[in-house]
Design a protein around this motif. Sequence first.
Motif, short mmCIF file in Angstrom:
data_model
loop_
_atom_site.label_atom_id
_atom_site.label_comp_id
_atom_site.label_asym_id
_atom_site.label_seq_id
_atom_site.Cartn_x
_atom_site.Cartn_y
_atom_site.Cartn_z
N THR A 43 -0.52 -3.86 6.57
CA THR A 43 -1.70 -2.83 6.94
C THR A 43 -2.37 -3.20 8.08
O THR A 43 -2.97 -2.33 8.78
CB THR A 43 -2.77 -2.62 5.76
N GLN A 96 -6.06 4.63 -6.34
CA GLN A 96 -5.88 3.39 -6.07
C GLN A 96 -6.55 2.65 -4.90
O GLN A 96 -7.06 1.73 -4.50
CB GLN A 96 -4.35 2.86 -5.89
N ASN A 97 -6.88 3.80 -3.86
CA ASN A 97 -7.75 3.63 -2.60
C ASN A 97 -8.79 4.61 -3.10
O ASN A 97 -8.82 5.61 -3.44
CB ASN A 97 -6.94 3.63 -1.53
N ASP A 120 -8.90 -5.39 0.40
CA ASP A 120 -7.73 -5.47 -0.44
C ASP A 120 -7.58 -6.85 -1.18
O ASP A 120 -6.79 -7.81 -1.03
CB ASP A 120 -6.65 -5.25 0.43
N SER A 161 -2.37 5.72 1.48
CA SER A 161 -3.32 4.79 1.65
C SER A 161 -3.22 4.32 3.17
O SER A 161 -4.29 4.21 4.06
CB SER A 161 -3.08 3.53 0.93
N ASP A 192 -9.16 -0.96 -1.55
CA ASP A 192 -7.67 -1.07 -2.34
C ASP A 192 -7.96 -1.38 -3.58
O ASP A 192 -8.89 -2.24 -4.13
CB ASP A 192 -6.80 -1.59 -1.53
N ASP A 193 -6.88 -1.11 -4.56
CA ASP A 193 -6.87 -1.82 -5.97
C ASP A 193 -8.17 -1.39 -6.84
O ASP A 193 -8.27 -1.75 -7.89
CB ASP A 193 -7.24 -3.35 -5.99
N ALA A 198 0.98 -1.07 0.11
CA ALA A 198 0.30 0.06 0.08
C ALA A 198 0.91 1.37 -0.08
O ALA A 198 1.92 1.34 0.52
CB ALA A 198 -0.82 0.01 1.28
N ARG A 211 -11.89 -2.47 5.51
CA ARG A 211 -10.94 -2.47 4.42
C ARG A 211 -10.75 -3.59 3.57
O ARG A 211 -10.39 -4.74 3.85
CB ARG A 211 -9.44 -2.10 4.70
#
Length: 301
Positions: free
Chosen positions: A110, A294-295, A201, A80, A228-229, A76, A199
């Motif tokens: 994370t 990205q986030n 991811d 982020s 994320d992503d 990350a 979150r």
Amino acid sequence: STAGRLAGDARYLDFVKRWVTGFLGAPRLRDAAGPLDGALEPSGRPNVFDVGFENVAAGGARAWDDAAKGGVLSFAHVGSLNLLQAAVEDACARGVAGDVAECGVFRGGTAALAAAALEAFDASGSRRVFAVDSFAGIPEATGDAHTGSWPARSYAAPEADVALHFYQVGAGERLRVVKGPFAASLPAAAEPARVAVLRVDADTFEGTRDALEHLYDRVAPGGLVIVDDYHLGGCRRAVREFREARGVAAPLLPAPIDYVLTCPRLPAHKRALLAEDVLLQSRRILQPRMFVAQNVYWRKP
């Protein structure tokens, strides 16, 4: 004093972020021919030290296995990570009920930061971090053109790594693990019953969809959902379809970070130049496709 404690918390969390991103290992940029001249240095801009990203020619999914990198625990971006820290602090300050849940934990970097943030901000000491993962890597992605080409078991990491990293930040008692594919493990899991910060991811369409489908209803009003992503097409489609199907009208906001990459398919020498440009501000390459979030995140009404 209160001011002294707050300053201490900030330094502690800053150190954790430097640790999980691999900054403390002083890695070097490499291209296909070998190390570039000079060790990496921080750019001088505030909170820019996520040197692990695009730092190994073999590819990010295997970069953490390079001992020379000093152990990257998260890919990350630091912005982020700042967002995750702020989300945990926000939930504690606003009294939003519930725990932190992360779907797709890799080596637990994370998730360990979230636990460290709870140590700093959760006065009750009762909130936990749920690490949801198969620990077998990203499964085959049938609905995802980009991740479908990734090597099998990308981002696989031992469950024991996660427990170790929680212990290392002094938050081992906060860890709870939900092990298995999201679609199988989450419906059967009684906990977390309430989530203050979610979150996701998962990289793929299926993983992002399954995480949202099975945990969104557990997010408390006022809780934050971070994905994320979002720069990957499958993940982005999953978020858009989920929000549309559920009628989620809350604004979808980008993480306020210094830069965002869209995983461009570049030859090795250009990857190195791009990393130099991002990290060292050398401005030797321009990549117009960089500017995709990205986030992303939203607050549940």
